[in-house]
Design a protein around this motif. Structure first.
Motif, mmCIF file in Angstrom:
data_model
loop_
_atom_site.group_PDB
_atom_site.id
_atom_site.type_symbol
_atom_site.label_atom_id
_atom_site.label_comp_id
_atom_site.label_asym_id
_atom_site.label_seq_id
_atom_site.Cartn_x
_atom_site.Cartn_y
_atom_site.Cartn_z
ATOM 1 N N ILE A 186 19.617 -2.270 -5.530
ATOM 2 C CA ILE A 186 19.634 -3.569 -6.212
ATOM 3 C C ILE A 186 18.302 -4.301 -5.995
ATOM 4 C CG2 ILE A 186 22.138 -3.853 -6.144
ATOM 5 C CD1 ILE A 186 21.672 -5.719 -3.668
ATOM 6 N N THR A 187 17.203 -3.599 -5.976
ATOM 7 C CA THR A 187 15.911 -4.163 -5.593
ATOM 8 C C THR A 187 15.491 -5.301 -6.525
ATOM 9 O OG1 THR A 187 15.280 -1.971 -4.800
ATOM 10 C CG2 THR A 187 13.518 -3.622 -5.050
ATOM 11 N N PRO A 188 15.358 -6.532 -6.004
ATOM 12 C CA PRO A 188 14.896 -7.653 -6.821
ATOM 13 C C PRO A 188 13.365 -7.709 -6.847
ATOM 14 C CG PRO A 188 15.510 -8.440 -4.662
ATOM 15 C CD PRO A 188 15.759 -6.947 -4.652
ATOM 16 N N PRO A 189 12.766 -8.567 -7.668
ATOM 17 C CA PRO A 189 11.306 -8.647 -7.758
ATOM 18 C C PRO A 189 10.645 -8.942 -6.415
ATOM 19 C CG PRO A 189 12.300 -9.773 -9.621
ATOM 20 C CD PRO A 189 13.422 -9.416 -8.680
ATOM 21 N N HIS A 190 9.562 -8.225 -6.149
ATOM 22 C CA HIS A 190 8.709 -8.425 -4.972
ATOM 23 C C HIS A 190 9.451 -8.191 -3.653
ATOM 24 C CE1 HIS A 190 6.101 -10.004 -8.002
ATOM 25 N NE2 HIS A 190 6.779 -11.124 -8.152
ATOM 26 N N SER A 228 9.577 -11.307 0.737
ATOM 27 C CA SER A 228 8.970 -10.821 -0.506
ATOM 28 C C SER A 228 7.466 -10.682 -0.328
ATOM 29 C CB SER A 228 9.271 -11.785 -1.658
ATOM 30 O OG SER A 228 8.749 -13.077 -1.394
ATOM 31 N N LEU A 229 6.891 -9.804 -1.133
ATOM 32 C CA LEU A 229 5.444 -9.603 -1.083
ATOM 33 C C LEU A 229 4.947 -9.229 -2.470
ATOM 34 C CD1 LEU A 229 2.947 -9.549 0.743
ATOM 35 C CD2 LEU A 229 3.372 -7.116 1.122
ATOM 36 N N ASP A 230 4.279 -10.167 -3.104
ATOM 37 C CA ASP A 230 3.619 -9.907 -4.380
ATOM 38 C C ASP A 230 2.216 -9.417 -4.052
ATOM 39 O OD1 ASP A 230 2.385 -9.874 -6.816
ATOM 40 O OD2 ASP A 230 2.959 -11.907 -7.396
ATOM 41 N N ARG A 231 2.041 -8.119 -4.035
ATOM 42 C CA ARG A 231 0.792 -7.537 -3.568
ATOM 43 C C ARG A 231 -0.401 -7.875 -4.455
ATOM 44 N NH1 ARG A 231 1.901 -3.703 0.438
ATOM 45 N NH2 ARG A 231 4.145 -3.433 0.760
ATOM 46 N N SER A 232 -0.152 -8.352 -5.673
ATOM 47 C CA SER A 232 -1.254 -8.745 -6.555
ATOM 48 C C SER A 232 -1.716 -10.171 -6.296
ATOM 49 C CB SER A 232 -0.818 -8.619 -8.024
ATOM 50 O OG SER A 232 0.180 -9.584 -8.335
ATOM 51 N N ASP A 233 -0.948 -10.919 -5.470
ATOM 52 C CA ASP A 233 -1.217 -12.349 -5.346
ATOM 53 C C ASP A 233 -1.474 -12.816 -3.925
ATOM 54 O OD1 ASP A 233 -1.217 -15.085 -6.505
ATOM 55 O OD2 ASP A 233 0.560 -15.319 -5.243
ATOM 56 N N HIS A 234 -0.810 -12.226 -2.911
ATOM 57 C CA HIS A 234 -1.014 -12.700 -1.554
ATOM 58 C C HIS A 234 -0.836 -11.566 -0.545
ATOM 59 C CE1 HIS A 234 3.184 -13.745 -2.831
ATOM 60 N NE2 HIS A 234 3.492 -13.094 -1.733
ATOM 61 N N GLU A 235 -1.302 -11.813 0.676
ATOM 62 C CA GLU A 235 -1.364 -10.770 1.692
ATOM 63 C C GLU A 235 -0.158 -10.777 2.629
ATOM 64 O OE1 GLU A 235 -5.029 -11.251 3.734
ATOM 65 O OE2 GLU A 235 -6.271 -10.557 2.066
ATOM 66 N N ASN A 236 0.457 -11.944 2.851
ATOM 67 C CA ASN A 236 1.542 -12.057 3.816
ATOM 68 C C ASN A 236 2.883 -12.263 3.116
ATOM 69 O OD1 ASN A 236 -0.289 -11.847 5.926
ATOM 70 N ND2 ASN A 236 -0.557 -14.063 6.097
ATOM 71 N N GLU A 237 3.934 -11.812 3.755
ATOM 72 C CA GLU A 237 5.264 -11.974 3.196
ATOM 73 C C GLU A 237 5.651 -13.444 3.075
ATOM 74 O OE1 GLU A 237 7.248 -7.870 5.006
ATOM 75 O OE2 GLU A 237 7.896 -9.830 5.754
ATOM 76 N N ARG A 238 6.421 -13.736 2.037
ATOM 77 C CA ARG A 238 7.054 -15.035 1.864
ATOM 78 C C ARG A 238 8.562 -14.800 1.762
ATOM 79 N NH1 ARG A 238 2.736 -17.796 -2.439
ATOM 80 N NH2 ARG A 238 0.862 -17.193 -1.260
#
Length: 325
Positions: A200-204, A224-234
């Motif tokens: 059930i993988t959600p975005p990021h 979450s980790l948007d690898r195109s936008d930031h380096e650390n998990e949110r």
């Protein structure tokens, strides 16, 4: 002539700084902790954590699981470690993020570890105790989930960070994962999987899922980790009206933890208020500064809007000692 107040009177007249007030962040300052998992039992909130002991230059060194308790969210009592990695005879190392739930009058702890070479990769064990403070013992004698059970995954450490949730009908579910998020129904015995494992993988999605329910809405909160936008998990989250989905992505709940690549949410309602537990790497103990393997647990108020969505959370040093939003 100016009067000099006695020292005790001066101290009494001077308010504590937010970071020094009981219940402010980080919650525990005598050791490094991470991966907070709250459990409410009656009028007490129990908080289970992993224990960071990394030396300089070491990524992770985690050998045991810890627990604290509180009745007021301000004053916390430390208890002895609830379990050590060696208590899972089939595991080799890495006492990572656990969650504990109550069912059948007992307390069940779901724990990710590194399996020994008989089944290489990360795995999830289950332990049981008669009291929330433990001690916990291996309830199965083998892994509940091992890496060979999720063969479509991309790496050997995907089977970590279990979250366990009992629905209104009494059915218990477990979700877990790193980069892929999985969910499955638990057997009534609490030590088996009853049915298929679904993704059930959600975005990021990166890791650290947490399931909870409020009203008719289910929440899947995660690191979450948007690898195109930031380096650390949110922390981000998704919602659904059924655990079968579909899950609707709701965006970020909070930003990164100070100084930390990782973050890990835990959510609980306690005495009519909601709380979001996290970790960062802002604590220094002696000459040991916060780092990837030296983190510190925090907590913030959590509120919802009129549609049941969680309002964004700002991480603070005051934490729950600040007025509720």
């Amino acid at each position: 002539m100016r009067l000099l107040l006695p020292l005790a009177a001066l101290l009494a007249a001077t308010p504590l700084a937010a970071e020094d007030a009981p219940g402010s962040n980080p919650l525990f300052r005598d050791r490094f902790t991470a991966d907070p998992a709250p459990l409410v039992v009656g009028d007490t909130l129990w908080l289970y954590t992993s224990h960071d002991e990394a030396a300089d230059g070491e990524m992770f060194n985690m050998k045991e699981w810890l627990v604290w308790s509180t009745t007021d969210m301000r004053n916390w009592k430390a208890h002895p470690p609830v379990m050590e990695i060696k208590d899972f005879a089939w595991a080799s190392h890495d006492a990572w993020a656990v969650q504990v739930i109550e069912k059948h009058g007992r307390f069940w702890m779901y724990a990710p570890v590194e399996h020994d070479q008989t089944r290489p990769g990360k795995a999830i064990g289950v332990a049981v105790a008669d009291r929330p403070e433990g001690p916990f013992v291996d309830a199965k004698g083998s892994a509940l989930i091992s890496n060979d059970m999720t063969p479509k995954g991309t790496h050997s450490w995907e089977d970590i960070d279990p979250t366990v949730f009992t629905d209104d009908d009494g059915t218990t579910w477990i979700a877990w994962g790193n980069r892929q998020c999985y969910i499955a129904r638990m057997g009534a015995d609490m030590i088996s999987i009853d049915g298929p494992i679904r993704e059930i993988t959600p975005p990021h999605f990166e890791e650290g899922p947490w399931l909870h329910k409020r009203g008719d809405l289910y929440y899947l909160t995660y690191a979450s980790l948007d690898r195109s936008d930031h380096e650390n998990e949110r922390v981000s989250y998704a919602t659904a009206t059924s655990l079968d989905g579909p899950w609707t992505y709701r965006g970020e709940l909070t930003g990164s933890g100070e100084g930390s690549f990782t973050i890990h949410p835990g959510i609980a309602e306690f005495k009519g208020q909601w709380y979001l537990f996290l970790h960062n790497a802002a604590l220094t103990i002696g000459d040991r500064q916060g780092a990837l393997g030296r983190r510190a647990v925090t907590v913030e108020h959590l509120t919802y809007n009129e549609h049941g969505l969680m309002r964004p959370v700002t991480q603070t040093t005051a934490g729950v000692t600040a007025p509720r939003p």
